[in-house]
Design a protein around this motif. Sequence first.
Motif, PDB file in Angstrom:
ATOM      1  N   LEU A  14       0.829  -1.215   0.000  1.00 48.37           N
ATOM      2  CA  LEU A  14       0.000   0.000   0.000  1.00 48.37           C
ATOM      3  C   LEU A  14       0.861   1.261   0.000  1.00 48.37           C
ATOM      4  O   LEU A  14       0.539   2.253  -0.672  1.00 48.37           O
ATOM      5  CB  LEU A  14      -0.931  -0.002   1.216  1.00 48.37           C
ATOM      6  N   LEU A  15       1.949   1.241   0.746  1.00 46.13           N
ATOM      7  CA  LEU A  15       2.886   2.361   0.748  1.00 46.13           C
ATOM      8  C   LEU A  15       3.738   2.368  -0.514  1.00 46.13           C
ATOM      9  O   LEU A  15       4.004   3.426  -1.096  1.00 46.13           O
ATOM     10  CB  LEU A  15       3.788   2.285   1.983  1.00 46.13           C
ATOM     11  N   GLN A  16       4.148   1.192  -0.956  1.00 46.82           N
ATOM     12  CA  GLN A  16       5.018   1.106  -2.120  1.00 46.82           C
ATOM     13  C   GLN A  16       4.326   1.575  -3.388  1.00 46.82           C
ATOM     14  O   GLN A  16       4.978   2.141  -4.270  1.00 46.82           O
ATOM     15  CB  GLN A  16       5.532  -0.326  -2.288  1.00 46.82           C
ATOM     16  N   ARG A  17       3.033   1.371  -3.488  1.00 51.50           N
ATOM     17  CA  ARG A  17       2.332   1.825  -4.690  1.00 51.50           C
ATOM     18  C   ARG A  17       2.451   3.338  -4.840  1.00 51.50           C
ATOM     19  O   ARG A  17       2.533   3.857  -5.952  1.00 51.50           O
ATOM     20  CB  ARG A  17       0.867   1.401  -4.668  1.00 51.50           C
ATOM     21  N   ILE A  18       2.457   4.059  -3.744  1.00 48.88           N
ATOM     22  CA  ILE A  18       2.571   5.520  -3.803  1.00 48.88           C
ATOM     23  C   ILE A  18       3.897   5.933  -4.439  1.00 48.88           C
ATOM     24  O   ILE A  18       3.953   6.862  -5.260  1.00 48.88           O
ATOM     25  CB  ILE A  18       2.445   6.118  -2.393  1.00 48.88           C
ATOM     26  N   GLU A  19       4.978   5.236  -4.098  1.00 44.80           N
ATOM     27  CA  GLU A  19       6.304   5.627  -4.579  1.00 44.80           C
ATOM     28  C   GLU A  19       6.730   4.899  -5.854  1.00 44.80           C
ATOM     29  O   GLU A  19       7.420   5.477  -6.696  1.00 44.80           O
ATOM     30  CB  GLU A  19       7.348   5.379  -3.481  1.00 44.80           C
TER      31      GLU A  19
END
Length: 325
Positions: free
Chosen positions: A171-176
């Motif tokens: 979920l966090l990695q999709r942002i970056e």
Amino acid sequence: MEMGSFIELQFLKGMEFYNQEKNIARLNSGRVAIYHAVRCLGCDTLWLPYYQCNTVRDFLKCKNICIRYYYIDKLFNPIDLNQKKGEAVLFVDYFGIMSRKRMAELANEFDNVIIDNSQAFFCKPLDNCMNVYSCRKFIGVPDGAYVIGRNAEMYVNEYPQCFSSDTSHFLLQRIEYGCEGKAYENRRLNERRIDSEDIMQMSKLTHAILNGTDYQFICDKRKENFEYACTLFNSYNRIDVGLYMDEDCVPMVYPLVIEDDSLIERLQQIKHFQGHWWSYLLDEVPENSFEYWISRYVVPMTIDQRYGKEDLNLLLLEIMPDEIS
């Protein structure tokens, strides 16, 4: 109580959409929520539509629930559903475009009804039914589900606590990084965790995110995008997406049915990452069935709150290039 040390992620509180204290169960996934609903109804047999995710079927079988199947016709009406006393039946709000009135009309004909709102998170629960909701199809959470209905809280204290933070990195990695590469691989790890889990109470991480989500924004944006998708695609679509809709429907996707086997691959080339739903059915149902036809050709077009008209226009250019040029 812990105090001090590092500051964790913080979310707003008090905004959970289904925030009642009674007649609700907060669980770890939609498939276990359906099992919990069957258990609350006191049934050991469930009528399940063929047009349904195989993970639901497989989990129920692991819990020794007897499965009976029914087909649906091109209007999504059940065929050959011969419920007997003491058996439960599940109806699906497909794509989130079936109105509450439509689902009530189906439910009124049967006993021990479960409404699968996994694709219709915002559809209000029906009285005298068990209503199941899956959170991650509408909100950025690693897992989570609700069961709402009479005595839905039964047995919940028997279930262990779910922990989802260990596999929520995607979920966090999709942002970056976007949804490809390491984010996609870590999402697969999360899916494998869910596949391996028994029935559990909703994780504290998922509950915290759900408690701090702007649901009105999600509703408004999805409705706006769906309405615009209708103006772009309805004239090409082989199904009538407005057949059962009303103003309260908040769709999960726009279900576009075009008899073009190359369409999914073309859309993936422009990074529209949606696949056919439940393609396993192509090996399990007759070729002349509605389930076979829609499983082969439906493209669940993304219309969620992250996107807008420009994104949908780009999809139209790929789907109907000759028409647009």
